[in-house]
Write an enzyme that holds these catalytic residues in place. Structure first.
Site, mmCIF file in Angstrom:
data_model
loop_
_atom_site.group_PDB
_atom_site.id
_atom_site.type_symbol
_atom_site.label_atom_id
_atom_site.label_comp_id
_atom_site.label_asym_id
_atom_site.label_seq_id
_atom_site.Cartn_x
_atom_site.Cartn_y
_atom_site.Cartn_z
ATOM 1 C CD GLU A 158 4.007 -1.789 13.622
ATOM 2 O OE1 GLU A 158 2.891 -1.509 13.693
ATOM 3 O OE2 GLU A 158 4.824 -1.845 14.354
ATOM 4 C CD GLU A 201 7.583 -0.673 11.842
ATOM 5 O OE1 GLU A 201 6.715 0.152 11.371
ATOM 6 O OE2 GLU A 201 8.096 -1.422 11.328
ATOM 7 C CG ASN A 221 -0.346 -0.026 2.535
ATOM 8 O OD1 ASN A 221 0.718 -0.603 2.660
ATOM 9 N ND2 ASN A 221 -0.866 0.790 3.359
ATOM 10 C CB CYS A 257 -2.344 0.542 7.978
ATOM 11 S SG CYS A 257 -0.977 1.610 7.946
#
Ligand code: NAD
Length: 481
Positions: free
Chosen positions: A248, A461, A150, A282
């Site tokens: 993630e 992260e 994405n 996301c």
């Protein structure tokens, strides 16, 4: 037709199998490049070279490693137009979005971690007057990095940059659906003179190349961004091998709108948080909860703005919504729209594929879609659609909206619109998500911890969190004699 290559030991190489995978331009539905169908042999080779490169790379000073990262950043910046065009063709996103967001952010990822590693330090303290404890933070060797389609270069470099900055060597795999800018990054690394074997980029399918990375015994940590189901499979392999894992994963983010918010700002931003990058971020809000008193007004104003969005050729400057990344994903989104209607939802606007005349007539496009009338527990409100589809749900109280917002298996990001500061703090503490945006969306500061709770992931992260993930803390305890 151009055949992309793997990047192993600083050299562009053909895959061991000599097999290739078709790479489609989603705006035309046509194959425009091919990528290596790599497997275990390619990963094994990359690991051998990474092992060889590790002592030299990890023993460089932080400034020296940072120097290479700054050079890579500068070269991406120099080739901004080519990178943006490649990202747009590979993913279907508007060219202007790739040029203003994706590629500049990839540049920033390298610059940020190049700077950050020179500011990174570890702790020390006296336990008593004659006992000193200090912590060494050392790279562990080889990290595996696997990323989705994405935000291709944006997320790929978000993993690679901190891993390299900390002194590790990396075996990285981009999504097989969007390999092009990762390939271009290998060319940039060669131009920048990055020492051979430090970064290795392997293309191919998840179940072959990806799975070979996850299960390789010499790869000590895996950083993964992608779907929850894939994350679970990766954890199933990597956890019993005691690898460090950063996952993630998916999301189903709520947007909670109270009547006391700054209405115009909220409306403008909610259109963006719903449909930027075709809703394939996301962090996009997919469930919009609106306080009952302003529901009808919001519904009308929102639909008006959404109808004005232009779906079309990603290369045109006035396109708001580009192509859906693949035929398979296009069909998945249409399935969920159909399911929403079968479950009793009403489409306020959109809901259909879009036929674009000319160059893009065979591309995969879907109208931005707004649906209302669904229960918050129904499947389209619980499962991740990851496309240009949002649902509207009215609420009456803070407790009610919190319960609905927290009712999914996910917990990545949430958005809260209110002018009441006490409410903002009260609710932020109770929302089950890794990120809460109050009166804004997608405002990113790379120093902040990034990640999700529940089935949206494990680990964080960003900033120091990433540098800590990519280093192993070692306690040294010294008795002063
Ligand atoms: P995906 O899980 O299908 O694939 C992601 C990557 O994993 C690809 O490179 C793929 O080849 C690889 N892969 C697949 N199976 C594998 C296996 N068994 N072992 C190792 N690697 C494997 O995800 P996708 O469809 O590419 O991306 C969309 C998903 O990513 C959505 O769920 C979205 O929410 C999520 N995402 C999450 C974040 C976040 O920060 N939490 C960011 C972006 C996207």
């Amino acid at each position: 037709m151009e055949k992309l290559k793997n990047y192993i030991d600083g050299i562009l190489t053909t895959p061991y199998s000599n097999n290739y995978i078709n790479n489609y331009d989603p705006s035309t539905g046509e194959v425009f490049t091919m990528l290596p169908d790599s497997d275990k042999e390619d990963v094994d080779l990359a690991v051998q070279y990474a092992e060889k490169a590790f002592p030299g790379w990890s023993e460089l000073s932080a400034e020296e490693r940072a120097g290479f990262l700054f050079d890579i950043a500068a070269l991406i910046k120099k080739n901004l137009d080519e990178f943006a065009l490649a990202e747009s063709r590979d993913n279907g996103k508007p060219y202007h979005l790739a040029k203003s967001v994706d590629i500049p952010r990839a540049v920033k990822n390298f610059e940020f971690f190049a700077s950050a590693v020179t500011q990174f330090s570890s702790e020390s303290h006296f336990t008593s007057s004659d006992v000193l404890n200090y912590t060494l933070r050392q790279p562990f060797g080889i990290a595996g990095a696997i990323s989705p389609w994405n935000l291709p270069l944006y997320l790929f470099t978000w993993k690679i940059a901190p891993a390299l900055a900390s002194g590790n060597c990396v075996i990285a795999k981009p999504s097989e659906i969007t390999p092009l800018t990762a390939f271009m990054l290998s060319e940039i690394c060669i131009e920048a003179g990055l020492p051979r074997g430090v970064l290795n980029i392997i293309h191919g399918y998840g179940h072959k190349a990806g799975s070979a990375i996850v299960s390789h015994p010499k790869i000590k940590a895996v950083t993964f961004t992608g779907g929850t189901k894939t994350g679970r499979a990766i954890a199933g392999v990597a956890s019993p091998m005691f690898k460090k894992l950063s996952l993630e994963l998916g999301g189903k983010n709520p947007v909670m709108i109270f009547k006391d918010c700054n209405y115009e700002e909220m409306l403008e931003t909610t259109v963006k948080s719903s449909f930027t990058n075709q809703g394939e971020i996301c962090l996009c809000g997919s469930r919009i909860f609106i306080e009952k008193e302003i529901y009808d007004k919001f519904r009308k104003d929102f639909a008006e703005k959404v109808k004005a969005l232009k779906t079309g050729d990603p290369l045109k400057e006035d396109t708001d919504i580009g192509a859906i990344v693949s035929k398979q994903h296009f069909e998945k989104i249409l399935y969920y729209i159909d399911l929403a209607v079968r479950e009793g939802g009403t489409i306020i606007c959109g809901g259909n594929p879009v036929e674009i005349k000319g160059r893009c007539k065979n591309g995969w496009f879907i109208e931005p879609t707004v649906i209302e009338g669904l229960d918050h527990k129904c499947t389209p409100n619980q499962e991740e659609i990851f496309g240009p589809v949002v649902t509207l749900i009215p609420f009456e109280t803070e407790e009610e909206v919190l319960e609905m917002a927290n009712s999914t298996e996910y917990g990545l990001a949430s958005v809260l619109w209110t002018g009441d500061l006490s409410r903002a703090h009260r609710m932020s503490a109770k929302i089950k998500s890794g990120i809460v945006w109050i009166n804004c969306w997608m405002v990113r500061d790379l120093r902040t911890p990034f990640g999700g709770v529940k089935n949206s992931g494990v680990g964080r992260e960003g900033g120091l969190e990433a540098l800590r993930f990519f280093t192993e803390p070692k306690n040294v305890c010294l008795k002063i004699l």
